[in-house]
Each structure stands twice: as C-alpha cells, then as structure tokens.
Design an enzyme around this catalytic site. Structure first.
Site, PDB file in Angstrom:
ATOM      1  N   ALA A 111      37.825 -20.841  28.244  1.00 47.80           N
ATOM      2  CA  ALA A 111      36.331 -20.682  28.840  1.00 47.80           C
ATOM      3  C   ALA A 111      35.177 -21.312  27.849  1.00 47.80           C
ATOM      4  O   ALA A 111      35.067 -22.557  27.578  1.00 47.80           O
ATOM      5  CB  ALA A 111      36.146 -18.743  28.248  1.00 47.80           C
ATOM      6  N   PHE A 112      34.344 -21.162  28.727  1.00 43.79           N
ATOM      7  CA  PHE A 112      32.887 -21.725  28.609  1.00 43.79           C
ATOM      8  C   PHE A 112      32.558 -22.266  26.189  1.00 43.79           C
ATOM      9  O   PHE A 112      32.108 -23.143  26.309  1.00 43.79           O
ATOM     10  CB  PHE A 112      31.863 -22.015  28.844  1.00 43.79           C
ATOM     11  N   LYS A 113      32.990 -21.362  26.133  1.00 38.61           N
ATOM     12  CA  LYS A 113      33.118 -21.022  24.908  1.00 38.61           C
ATOM     13  C   LYS A 113      33.452 -22.127  24.175  1.00 38.61           C
ATOM     14  O   LYS A 113      32.705 -22.829  22.777  1.00 38.61           O
ATOM     15  CB  LYS A 113      33.063 -20.195  23.387  1.00 38.61           C
ATOM     16  N   ASP A 114      34.366 -23.159  24.541  1.00 37.54           N
ATOM     17  CA  ASP A 114      34.874 -24.551  24.150  1.00 37.54           C
ATOM     18  C   ASP A 114      34.081 -25.863  24.628  1.00 37.54           C
ATOM     19  O   ASP A 114      33.649 -26.564  23.522  1.00 37.54           O
ATOM     20  CB  ASP A 114      36.338 -24.385  24.889  1.00 37.54           C
ATOM     21  N   LEU A 117      32.161 -24.642  20.774  1.00 37.47           N
ATOM     22  CA  LEU A 117      32.461 -24.450  19.383  1.00 37.47           C
ATOM     23  C   LEU A 117      33.894 -25.760  19.156  1.00 37.47           C
ATOM     24  O   LEU A 117      34.288 -25.896  18.585  1.00 37.47           O
ATOM     25  CB  LEU A 117      33.777 -23.477  19.872  1.00 37.47           C
TER      26      LEU A 117
END
Ligand SMILES: *Cc1c(COP(=O)(O)O)cnc(C)c1O
Length: 499
Positions: A111-114, A117
């Site tokens: 997911a784009f949170k990577d 993060l």
C-alpha cells in the site's frame, strides 16, 4: 529552514525537532516556513535521474542541518530493490486516452503508506540524534489495518527504536491480521485489543498523555514517538512522487516541459493529496487536484461548499483506508490558503472540535474550488469500475484506486477537461483480494475460495505475479499472540518495555 505551527502559539523549530515532536505543543501541525521552488528546466532534467536522486533533490532543501551523505543514506535504506518489488519504485503506467496510473504499492506491505513509512524511521533516528536526544524511541500505533503493517515494516530492526502496534482483534481483514501477527524483526510488538478501532486509538492516546507513564519511560531511557500521518516526516517523502510521475510522463512524451497535468487522488486523511498541493506550490505544473472520496464524503462537500461538517453517519466501505470523517491534514491546506492566518485556523479547528462543523469564507472556498475538484463513489460503483477497467484495459484496480478512477471519469465528463491526468494507485489489488475477486469472477465464485486461493486466481486472471509477501503468509509462523482488554493496554506496554 524553520517549521512553524498552524495554530501560531508554539515556537518555530528545526526540521529535526518537528519530526521528533510529531505534533506542535499548541496542538497545531508543523509546516515549513517557506516552500523551495523547483524551476522548470530542473524538472525537465528529472527524467535522467533515478527515483532516489529525484527524492534527494526534492527533500534536501526541507532538511537543513542534514548532510547530503545522511540524506543519501536514508534514501538508500528506504528505496531499494530489497524493499520495493519494482526498480522504478513508483512506476507510471498508461491506461490510454491520456490517463495514467501511478503505482505507489510496490513496497513491502503493498500500500502507498510504504512510500513514506520506509523513509520516515530513518529520518526520525537522525532527527533524534540532531536534537541531542539519546532516548530510545518507542513508537505507539493504533491501526485499522494498513498503517500498522507499514509502520512495522518501516521500523523493524531500525536501531534505537521499538514499535508497538495495537489493532482491533475483530476489526481488520484476515489478510491484514495475518500480515501483522506474523511480523518479524527484533523490535516489533503486535497486540490485539478486544474492541474496535476507537478503543485501540483512545487507549493509545491515553498512554501517550499519561504523566506517570511518561516519567517511568524517561527513567528507563525511552521516549514515546508517533508515526501517524500528521508527522512532517511522513508528508515530505510523498511530495517526491508527484515530481517523479511528471518526469516519467515527460520521458514518454505524455506532456511537454511546462505543460500542466491533473492528479487524481483517493483521499482519507488528506495527506497524500496535500503533498500534491505542496508540489504545485513548489512549481510543478499542476492544473487540478481531483479529490476522490468514498461514501464518507465529508471532503467532497467541503470542496464544493466551503463547509466542513463531520456530523454525519460513518460508513464502513470496501475502501477502508478512506473511511475517515476528520481529515487532519486539511488544517495545513487552510493555513496555506489563508496566507498563514493561524488565528483563523485555530478558530475553525476549535469549532470542529466543539460543534463538529466550520465554514471558511468565500475567498478561501473559491481558491479551494480553483485548485481542487471533488466527487465520491460508493461501493457498487467502485466494484463496477474494477470490473469495467479490467475488461477494457486488462488492468486490475484495488477498491481505493477504483474510487479514484470512477471519480476521474465523472470529472472528465463534467468538465470536458482533456489535460493529461495521473491517477494515484494506493494499494495492490492483491491486498484486497476478496472484493477485487468478487468484481472480476463474481461473488458466488469468489465465495468458494479462501484468501490464498483467491490470490492465485487473480494471478491467473491478470498474468501478474502474486506478491511474495502475501503468498508466503500462509506458511509463516504466528509470532504475536497477545490479545488484551482495552484497560490492560498500559500494563502490556510496561511489560513489553520491562519498566
Ligand atoms: C491511507 C490510504 C489512503 C488515504 O490516504 P490519505 O493520505 O489518508 O488521504 C488511500 N488508499 C490507501 C490504500 C491507503 O492506505
């Protein structure tokens, strides 16, 4: 470059201090005192640079007191082919007819949170050192699904940090739960909470602000820190891929240097799309930012009317990472659009807290309408969009990105704006395999298979490989078995830290 609070009642701080503190002491969000411009000729040279080099160019001016070598090391540790399954990190794909998909989900948790993060933990460790803070960081996270796993992967084995994630034991998907309870790393702790996301979240907030807990922590050489999306360290890495996507579009002749593009963003907490707004402020030729919402359409109403009204029902949708009624990062947009009027921002945030609603003056609302356009799509529309996009282009969307594609189609039809448009794809369809399979092979057929069989079915349909980290979940041992009551959260943190 200094950072100031959107509420204007906290001293200015350095980038390092802003990242360590996360939120300003007056309750506001830190924003840079100015936005460095990136000139067009420089953007025109971006196609010759790697993602890592583009990232260094964009983030360096925001991080005064960080050396070029430090920044390179952080970027190298975050964006590499051990962590990302695609060498371009954030590749751009053409859908035809002038629209493009920017894939932001090739990182370890799909997911784009990577994108943020993977970098943020390294910035945090350096920032601590620069602020002379020798304590070990204890990252506390309450998650409804995607953020927890992305934070665990980002912080795993990062020296000087420990991460404790609380998730609602009955409130996440089977895939999300497995991703978390099998988490590896020598500094990761995952705890189920008997209750819903609000229970987990309010428990974490209590621990954060408990003076006794803080004192015990300090005495033992620890300090709490947060990895949520109001931290500047999470926003900054997201500005990069807007520039990077434009460069890739230049490279394939989709635009000529200086010509504008639109970005279409599936939105929840307003973090992703805010990074696009900042890219525009810095000189990226952006015409419109199209804000796509699901049934929790509080932001669509805001863009259209200038009234933010959270007093409405909360819907659980098939795009859960957009199920949000208080979009924290909107505060930063208001600060920018009012010419940094902290008193006005303070007032609106006060009204939101006390009455659940505020209204911005027409001058501000008009600016919002000029830069943004918004609509929303319900679950049925998202599923139909997954099916139709797959039929027409052989391209498989996850439910969040499907919302964006559906809203973009309406934007095109309503405005007849043919400007090349880049749709941000925020999750791999494999991560939301059940809903995606329902759209592609039908609900009845999907119901006959478990999560892992569905992965193989989607792989067969698309010819895409099953993401390694999802395929291997079936055989991974469960490493985290704690489930606690809401009241026991504090005790379990103390136990984990041995304090
Ligand atoms: C977090 C998330 C979003 C929403 O992004 P915001 O920055 O909160 O607006 C959209 N899609 C997916 C898959 C996400 O994980």
């Amino acid at each position: 470059m200094y950072y100031e609070s959107t509420r204007g009642e906290a001293p200015r701080v350095t980038a390092a201090a802003a990242i360590v503190q996360g939120i300003a002491p007056d309750g506001g969000l830190y924003v840079p005192a100015e936005f460095p411009a990136v000139a067009l000729p420089e953007i025109a040279a971006f196609p010759g640079l790697s993602y890592q080099e583009r990232a260094a160019r964009i983030i360096t001016p925001f991080l005064e007191n960080f050396t070029p070598a430090e920044i390179r090391a952080c970027i190298g540790a975050a964006y590499n082919t051990r962590k990302f399954a695609h060498p371009a990190i954030a590749p751009l794909k053409s859908l035809g007819d002038g629209s493009y998909i920017l894939e932001l989900w090739h990182g370890p948790t799909y997911a784009f949170k990577d994108m943020a993060l993977q970098l943020m933990p390294h910035l945090l460790v350096l920032s601590r050192r620069k602020t002379g803070n020798a304590a070990e960081s204890v990252i506390l996270v309450a998650t409804s699904g995607d953020t927890g796993k992305a934070a665990l992967e980002g912080f795993r084995d990062v020296p000087g940090t420990r991460i404790i994630v609380f998730f609602p034991a009955e409130g996440v998907s089977e895939m999300q739960k497995r991703q978390m309870v099998t988490q590896e790393g020598n500094n990761t702790y995952v705890v189920g909470v008997a209750g819903n996301f609000d229970d987990a979240q309010s428990g974490v907030k209590e621990i954060f602000t408990d003076p006794e807990m803080r004192a015990r922590l300090k005495a033992a050489g620890f300090e709490f820190s947060s990895a949520n999306s109001i931290n500047w360290g999470r926003l900054l890495p997201q500005i990069v891929y807007y520039f990077s996507a434009y460069a890739d579009l230049l490279a394939i002749g989709g635009v000529k240097s200086g010509e504008p593009v639109n970005f279409v963003v599936p939105t929840g907490n307003f973090g992703n799309i805010l990074a696009g707004f900042y890219a525009r402020l810095m000189g990226l030729p952006v015409k419109r930012l199209v804000l796509a919402a699901n049934a929790n359409n509080v932001l669509t109403d805001f863009v259209r009317t200038g009234i933010y009204d959270r007093r409405r029902p909360f819907y659980k949708t098939i795009s859960p990472s957009m199920d949000i009624l208080i979009s924290s990062n909107l505060e930063r947009l208001l600060y920018a659009l009012t010419g940094r009027d902290a008193a006005a921002v303070r007032n609106w945030m006060g009204e939101l807290k006390e009455r659940g609603v505020y209204r911005v003056p027409e001058a501000v609302a008009a600016q919002v309408r000029e830069i943004f356009w918004s609509d929303w799509a319900d679950d049925a529309t998202a599923l139909a969009t997954i099916k139709e996009t797959f039929r027409r282009y052989g391209y498989l969307l996850d439910p969040h990105t499907a919302v964006a594609v559906a809203v973009y189609a309406r934007y095109r039809a309503t405005t007849e704006d043919g400007t090349p448009s880049i749709i941000l794809s925020t999750a791999s369809p494999f991560k939301f395999n059940r809903d995606v399979a329902c759209a592609v092979i039908g609900e009845e057929a999907a119901a006959r298979h478990d999560e892992f069989a569905l992965l193989e079915i989607l792989a067969r349909e698309t010819g895409w490989p099953v993401p390694e980290g999802l395929r291997t979940l079936a055989g991974k041992p469960v490493r985290h078995r704690r489930v606690v009551q809401r009241e026991e959260m504090k005790k379990v943190v103390a136990e984990i830290l041995g304090i």
